[in-house]
Design a protein around this motif. Structure first.
Motif, PDB file in Angstrom:
ATOM      1  N   ALA A  71      62.259  58.021  40.953  1.00 52.99           N
ATOM      2  CA  ALA A  71      61.786  58.671  39.723  1.00 52.99           C
ATOM      3  C   ALA A  71      60.284  58.917  39.758  1.00 52.99           C
ATOM      4  N   GLN A  72      59.866  60.024  39.165  1.00 57.81           N
ATOM      5  CA  GLN A  72      58.439  60.316  39.020  1.00 57.81           C
ATOM      6  C   GLN A  72      57.886  59.817  37.690  1.00 57.81           C
ATOM      7  N   ALA A  73      58.781  59.624  36.712  1.00 61.20           N
ATOM      8  CA  ALA A  73      58.345  59.197  35.383  1.00 61.20           C
ATOM      9  C   ALA A  73      59.382  58.268  34.770  1.00 61.20           C
ATOM     10  N   ALA A  74      58.905  57.409  33.867  1.00 58.36           N
ATOM     11  CA  ALA A  74      59.787  56.503  33.130  1.00 58.36           C
ATOM     12  C   ALA A  74      59.399  56.529  31.664  1.00 58.36           C
ATOM     13  N   VAL A  75      60.421  56.545  30.806  1.00 59.24           N
ATOM     14  CA  VAL A  75      60.213  56.518  29.361  1.00 59.24           C
ATOM     15  C   VAL A  75      60.971  55.314  28.815  1.00 59.24           C
ATOM     16  N   ASN A  76      60.272  54.391  28.172  1.00 58.26           N
ATOM     17  CA  ASN A  76      60.913  53.191  27.637  1.00 58.26           C
ATOM     18  C   ASN A  76      61.029  53.289  26.118  1.00 58.26           C
ATOM     19  N   LEU A  77      62.274  53.409  25.646  1.00 56.92           N
ATOM     20  CA  LEU A  77      62.545  53.543  24.212  1.00 56.92           C
ATOM     21  C   LEU A  77      63.287  52.333  23.652  1.00 56.92           C
ATOM     22  N   VAL A  78      63.474  51.294  24.463  1.00 58.91           N
ATOM     23  CA  VAL A  78      64.272  50.143  24.044  1.00 58.91           C
ATOM     24  C   VAL A  78      63.578  49.396  22.914  1.00 58.91           C
ATOM     25  N   ALA A  79      64.297  49.228  21.802  1.00 61.13           N
ATOM     26  CA  ALA A  79      63.728  48.535  20.633  1.00 61.13           C
ATOM     27  C   ALA A  79      64.854  48.189  19.668  1.00 61.13           C
ATOM     28  N   VAL A  80      64.571  47.275  18.757  1.00 56.59           N
ATOM     29  CA  VAL A  80      65.511  46.936  17.682  1.00 56.59           C
ATOM     30  C   VAL A  80      64.742  46.842  16.369  1.00 56.59           C
TER      31      VAL A  80
END
Length: 328
Positions: A71-80
């Motif tokens: 991967a060239q990019a990572a997006v972290n959206l993990v949340a509660v």
């Protein structure tokens, strides 16, 4: 693999919009989720073969690295929004963000985008706000120039704000206004947040920046409840609730979460959310936002009718019924 981005938590409310916009921008996408069987529909957001679903858990570094290979990019959206069982704020917002960033760094991923929240504050009384700030710090300890995104309350068809209170209005003659309902919010449309994430994943100006995302207008909590009630055609008593009483209501909400385990029934408020309502949730103006990304913010009035109709008497046919009654 060229033009590949891994999106963690990509099957969620915001994630689905981000994946759709990334697909439109031409990215190949890995949607990394705990349970791939529940995310099969994500492939429909792009062309055949453009979107892949992979298993990953933020507690398992090996699974994170597998999801990030090439991967060239990572997006972290993990949340509660609530703590239930092992799904705690520290475990996901802090340690989870740290694990994802470290795995991305180890795999040579150049761009890292971290979803935080407007109001993230290491000194907040709220554990949610504290851990959001700690998550930002954990990512910055790994990446010198991550992209931090802080949205206000996000609204849209599957939101946990207007839907929650509209559902309450179906069964309760009273809606509580914590602290009198004076807290101000700047709701931002989920589609605009998705567009912003897609832009920030590629923009050469984004690394090292923090973006605050808010809608075109700020409203008090009372005004938001009035707007919601007008849209669903219901009259309910809006009852100001003093802070001590709000704390009691929050404790009851905590108890309900403990009883239901996985959060299948969401309480109107928890004890951790009470201190959040003591501070306005609006953009500060000190950081770039939607306008800087060329995005015109979508208004509440343009979107709420598209999904709150389900709470009206008559549902999507409510307007037609009103016209027919007026003609009699």
């Amino acid at each position: 693999m060229q033009n590949l981005v891994t999106v963690f938590g990509g099957s969620g409310f915001i994630g689905a919009q981000a994946v759709r916009q990334l697909a439109k921008a031409g990215w190949r996408i890995r949607v990394a989720v705990r349970n791939p069987a529940k995310a099969y529909a994500m492939r429909l957001h792009g062309d055949v073969g453009q979107i892949d679903i992979v298993q990953a858990n933020v507690r398992n570094p090996a699974s994170l690295r597998r999801a990030l290979v090439g991967a060239q990019a990572a997006v972290n959206l993990v949340a509660v929004a609530y703590e239930t069982g092992r799904q705690g704020f520290t475990a996901l917002h802090v340690m989870g963000a740290k694990n994802v960033a470290e795995a991305a760094k180890a795999e040579g991923v150049g761009r890292f985008v971290q979803m935080s929240a407007l109001g993230a504050d290491a000194n907040s009384e709220s554990k949610y706000a504290r851990t959001k700030a700690e998550g930002e710090a954990a990512v910055r300890a790994v990446y010198r120039d991550p992209v931090i995104v802080r949205p206000s309350v996000v609204f849209g068809p599957e939101d946990d704000f207007f839907n929650r209170f509209a559902a309450m209005a179906q069964i309760s003659p009273v809606l509580p206004l914590v602290g009198g309902g004076h807290t101000r919010f700047q709701p931002v449309f989920v589609g605009d947040v998705g567009k912003a994430l897609a832009i920030l994943t590629a923009s050469p100006d984004a690394p090292g920046q923090t973006y605050e995302l808010g809608g075109p207008a700020a409203y008090s909590f009372r005004e938001l409840m009035e707007l919601m009630l007008a849209e669903i055609g219901k009259h309910r008593l809006l009852l100001p609730v003093p802070w001590p009483v709000a704390n009691l209501l929050g404790s009851v909400g905590d108890l309900s979460l403990g009883l239901i385990g996985d959060g299948l029934i969401k309480p109107p408020i928890t004890s951790d959310q009470v201190p959040l309502l003591k501070t306005d949730n609006v953009v500060s103006g000190a950081f770039p936002g939607l306008a800087d990304l060329g995005i015109t913010p979508t208004t509440l009035e343009a979107v709420l009718p598209e999904y709150l109709y389900r709470y009206r008497k008559g549902g999507q046919y409510a307007d037609q019924e009103d016209r027919e009654l007026a003609a009699v």
